[in-house]
Write an enzyme that holds these catalytic residues in place. Sequence first.
Site, PDB file in Angstrom:
ATOM      1  N   GLY A  38       0.830  -1.030  -0.151  1.00  0.00           N
ATOM      2  CA  GLY A  38       0.047   0.125   0.026  1.00  0.00           C
ATOM      3  C   GLY A  38       0.821   1.237   0.016  1.00  0.00           C
ATOM      4  O   GLY A  38       1.939   1.388   0.933  1.00  0.00           O
ATOM      5  N   ASP A 256      13.548  -5.699  -8.187  1.00  0.00           N
ATOM      6  CA  ASP A 256      12.253  -5.417  -8.433  1.00  0.00           C
ATOM      7  C   ASP A 256      11.923  -3.904  -8.084  1.00  0.00           C
ATOM      8  O   ASP A 256      12.492  -3.441  -7.039  1.00  0.00           O
ATOM      9  CB  ASP A 256      11.642  -6.237  -7.289  1.00  0.00           C
ATOM     10  CG  ASP A 256      10.225  -6.048  -7.097  1.00  0.00           C
ATOM     11  OD1 ASP A 256       9.733  -5.213  -7.749  1.00  0.00           O
ATOM     12  OD2 ASP A 256       9.544  -6.654  -6.170  1.00  0.00           O
ATOM     13  N   ASP A 262       8.309   4.731  -3.523  1.00  0.00           N
ATOM     14  CA  ASP A 262       7.833   5.050  -2.052  1.00  0.00           C
ATOM     15  C   ASP A 262       8.936   5.317  -1.373  1.00  0.00           C
ATOM     16  O   ASP A 262       8.997   5.920  -0.405  1.00  0.00           O
ATOM     17  CB  ASP A 262       6.965   3.673  -1.645  1.00  0.00           C
ATOM     18  CG  ASP A 262       5.648   3.542  -2.297  1.00  0.00           C
ATOM     19  OD1 ASP A 262       5.176   4.472  -2.716  1.00  0.00           O
ATOM     20  OD2 ASP A 262       5.360   2.493  -2.414  1.00  0.00           O
TER      21      ASP A 262
END
Length: 314
Positions: A38, A256, A262
């Site tokens: 998230g 990745d 973020d």
Amino acid sequence: MSIVVVGSINMDLVVRVKRHPLPGETLLGSDYETHHGGKGANQAVAVARMLARSAQPSKGVISGQGLGVRMIGRVGQDEFGNQLRNALKREGINVHATIPIAAPTGVAFIAVNEEGQNTIIVSPGANHRLRPENLSPAEFEGARVVVLQLEIPLETVRRAAELGRQAGARVILNASPAQLLPSKLLEHTDILVVNENEAYGLTGVQPDSPEMALEVAQVLAEKVPTVIITLGEQGAVWVAPEGKGHQPVPKVEAIDATGAGDAFIGALATAICEGRSLSQAVELGCVAGALAATKAGAQSSLPWREDVFARLEP
């Protein structure tokens, strides 16, 4: 409380594929993995790890002692929700305003190809139950920085920006996932952060080079005082009242890219909170984002403060 993050909290279900499927195509992938994610929760964890200082700050920079991060969001009253909320607490994040409700916890379905690039489908679940009336001014008291994204209802983001401004905080809006932004939200935004695709969605111009990205940032800066466009392997550019510039990223072996953006936001917000210049904040963000791309997962890949500062150019 120094940094308040308002946003999404998801469980990420990750599968690796040789390449991303074409429309209508079925591909076999690896065993799936679960990762805490998230965008809101990722950025809160990124901040918490950047606040976990092991060295004294340079002269003129606010000490990290006593700084903290609060996460405001919603999870379901289910096992995923319990796991995610407890994980945030273990990172030292205040989750008093992250409330379990009668709705499924948000889930993100992520496919990662052999080049480390990802595609993501999000089922918001409880995240879309976070409404403007659920936000209390008391939760923003003492905030120096408020960090927002767009995986919760837009009207909630706008209210959080207003409350952040009222509390005297600087408001950072990571306009992801891409969508049109109302003027009332931009009026309460101090720093707008977008990637190439999000910048294209807002301007209709694809910033495919640092030079072009600076031009696009200049356009966006007509609505928001400070604009940062992240460019993946090409680093990031910024335009602000104090100037503009381009920051490259250190060379890494990307595995990745899921948490890279973020990590950038977390390092940026922490640096702004500590009183660093915008150019320093963007540099730290680029290093943090690059380091996050070297590990799998979202929160599991987010770097710690000492690792980010160890990779800074002398």
